[in-house]
Structures are given as C-alpha cells and as structure tokens.
Design an enzyme around this catalytic site. Sequence first.
Site, PDB file in Angstrom:
ATOM      1  N   ARG A   1      37.738  -3.108  29.157  1.00  0.00           N
ATOM      2  CA  ARG A   1      37.970  -4.553  29.907  1.00  0.00           C
ATOM      3  C   ARG A   1      37.411  -5.660  29.188  1.00  0.00           C
ATOM      4  O   ARG A   1      36.037  -5.296  28.704  1.00  0.00           O
ATOM      5  CB  ARG A   1      37.285  -4.206  31.351  1.00  0.00           C
ATOM      6  CG  ARG A   1      37.321  -5.437  32.101  1.00  0.00           C
ATOM      7  CD  ARG A   1      36.716  -5.298  33.451  1.00  0.00           C
ATOM      8  NE  ARG A   1      35.333  -4.836  33.171  1.00  0.00           N
ATOM      9  CZ  ARG A   1      34.341  -5.693  33.530  1.00  0.00           C
ATOM     10  NH1 ARG A   1      34.338  -6.810  34.192  1.00  0.00           N
ATOM     11  NH2 ARG A   1      32.907  -5.039  33.648  1.00  0.00           N
TER      12      ARG A   1
ATOM     13  N   SER B   1      37.149  -8.626  35.754  1.00  0.00           N
ATOM     14  CA  SER B   1      37.605  -7.685  36.894  1.00  0.00           C
ATOM     15  C   SER B   1      37.509  -8.188  38.056  1.00  0.00           C
ATOM     16  O   SER B   1      38.258  -8.059  39.003  1.00  0.00           O
ATOM     17  CB  SER B   1      36.524  -6.516  36.874  1.00  0.00           C
ATOM     18  OG  SER B   1      35.217  -6.910  36.734  1.00  0.00           O
TER      19      SER B   1
ATOM     20  N   HIS C   1      29.070   1.113  33.633  1.00  0.00           N
ATOM     21  CA  HIS C   1      29.030  -0.053  34.271  1.00  0.00           C
ATOM     22  C   HIS C   1      30.498   0.024  34.939  1.00  0.00           C
ATOM     23  O   HIS C   1      30.468  -0.756  36.117  1.00  0.00           O
ATOM     24  CB  HIS C   1      29.011  -1.111  33.124  1.00  0.00           C
ATOM     25  CG  HIS C   1      29.052  -2.467  33.529  1.00  0.00           C
ATOM     26  ND1 HIS C   1      28.268  -3.103  34.665  1.00  0.00           N
ATOM     27  CD2 HIS C   1      29.994  -3.445  33.109  1.00  0.00           C
ATOM     28  CE1 HIS C   1      28.538  -4.381  34.783  1.00  0.00           C
ATOM     29  NE2 HIS C   1      29.540  -4.578  33.936  1.00  0.00           N
TER      30      HIS C   1
ATOM     31  N   HIS D   1      27.905  -0.778  29.755  1.00  0.00           N
ATOM     32  CA  HIS D   1      27.485  -2.128  29.385  1.00  0.00           C
ATOM     33  C   HIS D   1      26.408  -1.875  28.390  1.00  0.00           C
ATOM     34  O   HIS D   1      25.358  -1.117  28.676  1.00  0.00           O
ATOM     35  CB  HIS D   1      26.836  -2.738  30.569  1.00  0.00           C
ATOM     36  CG  HIS D   1      26.849  -4.110  30.543  1.00  0.00           C
ATOM     37  ND1 HIS D   1      25.817  -4.747  29.623  1.00  0.00           N
ATOM     38  CD2 HIS D   1      27.690  -5.276  31.144  1.00  0.00           C
ATOM     39  CE1 HIS D   1      25.975  -6.140  29.552  1.00  0.00           C
ATOM     40  NE2 HIS D   1      26.984  -6.638  30.536  1.00  0.00           N
TER      41      HIS D   1
ATOM     42  N   GLY E   1      34.472  -5.277  49.298  1.00  0.00           N
ATOM     43  CA  GLY E   1      34.121  -5.891  48.293  1.00  0.00           C
ATOM     44  C   GLY E   1      34.749  -6.977  47.967  1.00  0.00           C
ATOM     45  O   GLY E   1      35.701  -7.338  49.010  1.00  0.00           O
TER      46      GLY E   1
ATOM     47  N   GLU F   1      31.625 -14.812  27.025  1.00  0.00           N
ATOM     48  CA  GLU F   1      30.748 -13.560  26.898  1.00  0.00           C
ATOM     49  C   GLU F   1      31.695 -13.032  25.601  1.00  0.00           C
ATOM     50  O   GLU F   1      32.679 -13.478  25.066  1.00  0.00           O
ATOM     51  CB  GLU F   1      31.044 -13.041  28.185  1.00  0.00           C
ATOM     52  CG  GLU F   1      30.270 -13.483  29.326  1.00  0.00           C
ATOM     53  CD  GLU F   1      30.535 -12.764  30.690  1.00  0.00           C
ATOM     54  OE1 GLU F   1      29.406 -13.194  31.424  1.00  0.00           O
ATOM     55  OE2 GLU F   1      31.315 -12.350  30.809  1.00  0.00           O
TER      56      GLU F   1
ATOM     57  N   ARG G   1      32.345  -5.155  24.203  1.00  0.00           N
ATOM     58  CA  ARG G   1      31.305  -4.163  24.757  1.00  0.00           C
ATOM     59  C   ARG G   1      31.297  -2.646  24.064  1.00  0.00           C
ATOM     60  O   ARG G   1      30.268  -2.311  24.199  1.00  0.00           O
ATOM     61  CB  ARG G   1      31.530  -4.008  26.176  1.00  0.00           C
ATOM     62  CG  ARG G   1      31.137  -5.115  26.860  1.00  0.00           C
ATOM     63  CD  ARG G   1      31.230  -4.778  28.258  1.00  0.00           C
ATOM     64  NE  ARG G   1      30.895  -6.232  28.719  1.00  0.00           N
ATOM     65  CZ  ARG G   1      30.733  -6.466  30.119  1.00  0.00           C
ATOM     66  NH1 ARG G   1      31.432  -5.702  30.849  1.00  0.00           N
ATOM     67  NH2 ARG G   1      30.608  -7.701  30.253  1.00  0.00           N
TER      68      ARG G   1
HETATM   69  P1  FAD Z   1      33.164  -3.101  45.367  1.00  0.00           P
HETATM   70  O1  FAD Z   1      32.405  -4.596  45.506  1.00  0.00           O
HETATM   71  O2  FAD Z   1      32.213  -2.141  44.689  1.00  0.00           O
HETATM   72  O3  FAD Z   1      33.245  -2.818  46.901  1.00  0.00           O
HETATM   73  C1  FAD Z   1      33.424  -1.370  47.366  1.00  0.00           C
HETATM   74  C2  FAD Z   1      33.361  -1.339  48.897  1.00  0.00           C
HETATM   75  O4  FAD Z   1      33.930  -0.066  49.184  1.00  0.00           O
HETATM   76  C3  FAD Z   1      32.057  -1.285  49.341  1.00  0.00           C
HETATM   77  O5  FAD Z   1      32.062  -1.865  50.542  1.00  0.00           O
HETATM   78  C4  FAD Z   1      31.679   0.227  49.723  1.00  0.00           C
HETATM   79  O6  FAD Z   1      31.069   0.396  50.948  1.00  0.00           O
HETATM   80  C5  FAD Z   1      33.271   0.712  50.081  1.00  0.00           C
HETATM   81  N1  FAD Z   1      33.327   1.886  50.077  1.00  0.00           N
HETATM   82  C6  FAD Z   1      33.394   2.802  49.195  1.00  0.00           C
HETATM   83  N2  FAD Z   1      33.859   3.932  49.277  1.00  0.00           N
HETATM   84  C7  FAD Z   1      33.965   4.140  50.651  1.00  0.00           C
HETATM   85  C8  FAD Z   1      34.123   5.158  51.810  1.00  0.00           C
HETATM   86  N3  FAD Z   1      34.200   6.376  51.284  1.00  0.00           N
HETATM   87  N4  FAD Z   1      34.190   4.701  53.108  1.00  0.00           N
HETATM   88  C9  FAD Z   1      34.284   3.390  53.353  1.00  0.00           C
HETATM   89  N5  FAD Z   1      33.755   2.482  52.351  1.00  0.00           N
HETATM   90  C10 FAD Z   1      33.799   2.759  50.958  1.00  0.00           C
HETATM   91  N6  FAD Z   1      33.000  -8.234  37.046  1.00  0.00           N
HETATM   92  C11 FAD Z   1      33.109  -9.507  36.603  1.00  0.00           C
HETATM   93  O7  FAD Z   1      34.455  -9.861  36.620  1.00  0.00           O
HETATM   94  N7  FAD Z   1      32.327 -10.350  36.266  1.00  0.00           N
HETATM   95  C12 FAD Z   1      31.015  -9.881  36.069  1.00  0.00           C
HETATM   96  O8  FAD Z   1      30.091 -10.938  35.981  1.00  0.00           O
HETATM   97  C13 FAD Z   1      30.685  -8.816  36.492  1.00  0.00           C
HETATM   98  N8  FAD Z   1      29.090  -8.381  36.586  1.00  0.00           N
HETATM   99  C14 FAD Z   1      29.004  -7.055  37.161  1.00  0.00           C
HETATM  100  C15 FAD Z   1      27.481  -6.897  37.033  1.00  0.00           C
HETATM  101  C16 FAD Z   1      27.083  -5.577  37.504  1.00  0.00           C
HETATM  102  C17 FAD Z   1      25.751  -5.304  37.695  1.00  0.00           C
HETATM  103  C18 FAD Z   1      28.234  -4.559  38.108  1.00  0.00           C
HETATM  104  C19 FAD Z   1      28.027  -3.349  38.596  1.00  0.00           C
HETATM  105  C20 FAD Z   1      29.575  -5.094  38.015  1.00  0.00           C
HETATM  106  C21 FAD Z   1      29.984  -5.989  37.460  1.00  0.00           C
HETATM  107  N9  FAD Z   1      31.237  -6.590  37.340  1.00  0.00           N
HETATM  108  C22 FAD Z   1      31.537  -7.730  36.941  1.00  0.00           C
HETATM  109  C23 FAD Z   1      32.139  -5.441  37.676  1.00  0.00           C
HETATM  110  C24 FAD Z   1      32.733  -6.117  39.198  1.00  0.00           C
HETATM  111  O9  FAD Z   1      31.521  -6.627  39.999  1.00  0.00           O
HETATM  112  C25 FAD Z   1      33.365  -5.195  40.128  1.00  0.00           C
HETATM  113  O10 FAD Z   1      34.517  -4.605  39.233  1.00  0.00           O
HETATM  114  C26 FAD Z   1      33.869  -5.482  41.130  1.00  0.00           C
HETATM  115  O11 FAD Z   1      32.860  -6.179  42.224  1.00  0.00           O
HETATM  116  C27 FAD Z   1      34.614  -4.556  42.085  1.00  0.00           C
HETATM  117  O12 FAD Z   1      34.966  -5.104  43.456  1.00  0.00           O
HETATM  118  P2  FAD Z   1      35.820  -4.124  44.352  1.00  0.00           P
HETATM  119  O13 FAD Z   1      36.052  -5.007  45.622  1.00  0.00           O
HETATM  120  O14 FAD Z   1      36.885  -3.346  43.995  1.00  0.00           O
HETATM  121  O15 FAD Z   1      34.784  -2.902  44.620  1.00  0.00           O
HETATM  122  C1  SIN Z   2      27.916  -9.338  32.687  1.00  0.00           C
HETATM  123  O1  SIN Z   2      27.483 -10.386  33.225  1.00  0.00           O
HETATM  124  O2  SIN Z   2      27.445  -8.936  31.352  1.00  0.00           O
HETATM  125  C2  SIN Z   2      28.844  -8.448  33.386  1.00  0.00           C
HETATM  126  C3  SIN Z   2      30.030  -8.974  32.960  1.00  0.00           C
HETATM  127  C4  SIN Z   2      30.994  -8.049  33.507  1.00  0.00           C
HETATM  128  O3  SIN Z   2      30.918  -6.740  33.664  1.00  0.00           O
HETATM  129  O4  SIN Z   2      32.424  -8.355  33.334  1.00  0.00           O
END
Ligand code: FAD
Ligand code: SIN
Length: 528
Positions: free
Chosen positions: A386, A391, A351, A243, A13, A115, A290
């Site tokens: 949060r 995030s 969420h 959420h 991610g 927001e 939220r």
């Molecule tokens: P992720 O993006 O979830 O990546 C996780 C990675 O880990 C993936 O590649 C997966 O394959 C890998 N992985 C997991 N377990 C394993 C394993 N055992 N072995 C190998 N690989 C593994 N935040 C904001 O700030 N603004 C927003 O507008 C917002 N909107 C959102 C909307 C939605 C619908 C959602 C679900 C979340 C939103 N968030 C938002 C929250 C934010 O998107 C996440 O907190 C953030 O993207 C997390 O990023 P990350 O890199 O930590 O993990």
């Molecule tokens: C949203 O767009 O409402 C999600 C934003 C967030 O989770 O930070």
Amino acid sequence: MVRKYDYLVIGSGIAGMSFALKVANENKRVALICKTTLEEANTFYAQGGVASVTNLEVDNFDKHIHDTMVAGDWLSDKEAVEKVVRNAPKQIAELIRWGVDFDKNENGEFDLHREGGHSEFRILHHADNTGAEIQESLVRTVRENPYIDVYDHHFAVEIITQHHLGKIVTRRTPDITCYGAYILNESTGEVDTFLSRITVMATGGVGAVYTTTTNPLIATGDGIAMVYRAKGTVKDMEFIQFHPTALYHPGDRPSFLITEAMRGYGAVLRNLDGSEFMQKYDPRLSLAPRDIVARAIDSEMKLHGTDHVYLDVTHKDPEETKRHFPNIYEKCLSLGIDITRDMIPVAPAAHYLCGGIKVDLNGESSIKRLYAVGECSCTGLHGGNRLASNSLIEAVVYADAAAGHASGVIDGYEFRNDIPQWNQEGTAHPEEMVLITQSIKEVNQIMGYYVGIVRSDLRLNRAWNRLDILYEETEKLFKVSRPGRELCELRNIINVAYLIMRQAMERKESRGLHFTVDYPHPQLDDKK
Ligand code: FAD
Ligand code: SIN
C-alpha cells in the site's frame, strides 16, 4: 433476541460509519455494531493523513495512479486504482461536510504533506492526528442521525448463511447468501440474531495477530475470519505491511507510530552509531516505499545485532517540528525523549493488511447481500504493497460505491424469518482464561518469528505445524464453550494467521511486501 434492520454494518471506523451515513434515511434503518466503543478503531490512530490530488498546478491523477501502481509492485488492479484516485476529491469534500477539518496554509490552501512513494505533496492532514479528527467528526455525525442505531460492546461472532438452515455450503456453492449475523451482547452474555437485508463487513485490520503492531488490539481480523468460515473469498493475505518507524519502547502494545510524514519533512534514519544507511538500499533514501525501508531497517538490526535504529529530526527547526508533530512531540517527551534534541528510537511493526475479503468495484463480496469496505476488504487497490495514506481514502471511496450499489438493490431482498437462534445447549464458560490468553501469545510469537518481514519455506512450514496444534485445541474448546469475546478473537486470529501463511506459501516469488529468501526474485510476467 431477534432484531431486524435493512442494513447491518459491522464496524465503526471510517469505512463502516461513512457507509452508514450514506444509506440511513427515514425508509432505511441501520444497525451499527462495534465490539468496544464507537471511537476505538484503527481509524482513530491514523496520523499521516489522506492522499488526494488537490493541487492541480503541480499534481494530477495520473501521477497518483502511477505512484500507487509502483508501490503495489504492479500487482494492483488498475480499475480499482483509477476509481479511488479519481473519486478521492469528491470524498474529501464529503468528509469536510461531515465536519473533518484538514489543515490549511496562510493562503487558505490545503497544507499538503508528502510521504514515502508519493512523487508530490498530496497528503491532507490534521496536524499529526488526522485519524482522531476523522473518527470524532464521524462519531458526532452518526450520533446525530436518527436512522442509525448504535450497538457498542456487541461482538459479531458469525455471519448467517444457508449453512445455518441446515444446507451444505462449500467454496464451490455459487449462491451463498448472507441473512445477517449472530452478535454477542457483552452486557447480557447472550448471542442475539440480527437479521438484515444487506450486511456490511467493516471490521478493519489484523495487526493484533502480531506481538509488535501499531494497531489497537481490536484489530483481530474478525470480519475476514467470519467470511472465510462462511466460505467467502479472501485474497492477498500474504501482503502484510510493516511500518518502518514505530516508536521502540519495549512493553508498549500497540506500538506508538512515528508518522512517515516525518521522513517527508526531512527526518533521517541512522544506525545506533549515528551513521546513515538507506543509501545502501535505495536511491530514494528514507523516502523509499515502506517495504524497502522496513526491510532495510530489519537488515541493519540483524547486521548490528540491535533491536532498533534511530530517526533523526534534530537538524530541523525545533518550533516547526513541534508545530507539525505536536502529538508525537508530546508522546516522546513523556518518555524522556525531546525529539528536537534527541534521536527517536524506532523499529518496524505490523501495520496494515493489503489483502482481505475480495470485493468487486461495488464493494460486493463473493457472498450475496454481503459487502466489505475498508481495511478488511481487498479491492485490488494496494496490490503487493500500500502507498502511504491510501487506505483512509480507499475506505470512503468504496463506502460510497457500496452505498450507491446497495441502495439500488436492497428493495429486492426480503428478511429470512426461518433463521434459528444461536444454540448454546451443552456449553459452559471456559474454566480457565489462561487457556485462551496463552494461546493468543503463542500465535503472536509464531507470526513474529516465522511470518514476519523476511520469510522462508522452512519458517513458514514450522509456523504451519505449530499453528495446527493451536487450531485443533481452540476449535475443540469453542464447541463446548459459551462464546466470549476473547475466545472468539483467538479463533479469528488463528484463522487469519492460517490464511497469511497459506497464501504466503502459495506465492513462489518475492514481490511487494512478501519477501522470501527461497524465491528472492519477482516473476515479472504480469508487470505492465
Ligand atoms: P477500523 O477503523 O479499524 O474499524 C474497525 C471497526 O470494526 C471497529 O469499530 C471495531 O470495533 C469493529 N469490529 C471489529 N471486529 C468486530 C466484531 N467482531 N464485532 C463487532 N465489531 C467489530 N491510513 C491512512 O490512509 N493514512 C494514515 O495516516 C494512516 N495512519 C495510520 C496510523 C496507525 C497507527 C494505524 C494503526 C493505521 C493507519 N492507517 C492510515 C491505516 C488506516 O487507519 C486504517 O486502514 C483504517 O482506519 C481502517 O478503517 P476501517 O474503517 O476499515 O477499520
Ligand atoms: C503514517 O502516518 O506514517 C501512516 C500512514 C499510513 O499508514 O498510511
């Protein structure tokens, strides 16, 4: 098979990819692991955007810091908050350098959204699919980098510590050290040994522990469970953010999100009879933080015996609505809902996890040579809740800090060459998948019914007793099985569910996202 890398990054991610991009060079090779495809991550689904102070004419760092502390119910770590808020603009510039395109207005300035909980307009976005824009830009940049080897469809099963060398490791062992990870190659079915000088956990959230979630189903908390089993410190797991406005469309898993930015734009929450209700709960109405909005909706649904409420944006200019929210407009239209004319059925959904693997200001965990970044980590930024859009920015700021720190110390670490290979002796593939799939459903139900938005001692105890049976059965099955992704994920969601319940039981107050009818009031001694 044994592979050796300077850096082993588990997760693709925003957190894992931005860390990898910062450390990879001709002298340092990186393995980037993800359990399905590079694209499939929570990051891809983010809608609202990224919070950062950019318009200094009306906004400043102190306001963003204050908003974050208020949303976190004063449980946030002030140093972590300052770090993220003050470093945000620099990391926004880095994202842009990697190709992310944030929307601008006709004057060439960032088109900022607002927001819930934000006192100013400070959310940078790419229409209503900011996450996809970020994920695709980073994937492109990673693929062009010759020093990053991508291992997709590889599942991290356990991190390797001195436990695997036959040493006794407890939570009191002071120098637990990570030497890499055992990783299941899904195409061969073999568990390979990845040795590393530094390992980074970037495995994202835990939404899939619940039935109703906005998270993609990869969000099974694997990194948190692995670190907990390795006796690392995990914190603040009781703070699960629901959420308020996921699209109510029974059968959809994950639930499609209706971004909070829509309430920032003027959308109003209504009961099924069309009446507004937020005035009963908070003077900030639909733009309250939220936790307050989610609890208000939960309470209204219980009061009226309904399973959703409505979000109404029909009073706004239809063309403007379509321009701001093209993705949501299309998705709803595909289900027969024209959001410019019809109210949108919504209900809360799991969420975001505010807690996780405890890290310091450099992103280092309690286990040596192991960092954690992104949603799987607990930096202290979010405290009890949060603030929206905090995030993605936390993930890039901490990936930068961790990369800076790790680059300074990595040359002092050697590979361990005495790590045994994964022992598959005496194991077989589970005979019936239903043993696993049914248990996953049971965990989801236990969490939804008993460990949701409103909790009580009775519900938590009931959940605990039921989870214990699933834990015993699953550990028995794991011992005699060749690890497959589904079984490992089941084991992980059980570990994560256990941590959420235990830490919820330990908090004898209602604070931030943790609300319990047995202790309805906060203990405010630590409120600054
Ligand atoms: P992720 O993006 O979830 O990546 C996780 C990675 O880990 C993936 O590649 C997966 O394959 C890998 N992985 C997991 N377990 C394993 C394993 N055992 N072995 C190998 N690989 C593994 N935040 C904001 O700030 N603004 C927003 O507008 C917002 N909107 C959102 C909307 C939605 C619908 C959602 C679900 C979340 C939103 N968030 C938002 C929250 C934010 O998107 C996440 O907190 C953030 O993207 C997390 O990023 P990350 O890199 O930590 O993990
Ligand atoms: C949203 O767009 O409402 C999600 C934003 C967030 O989770 O930070």
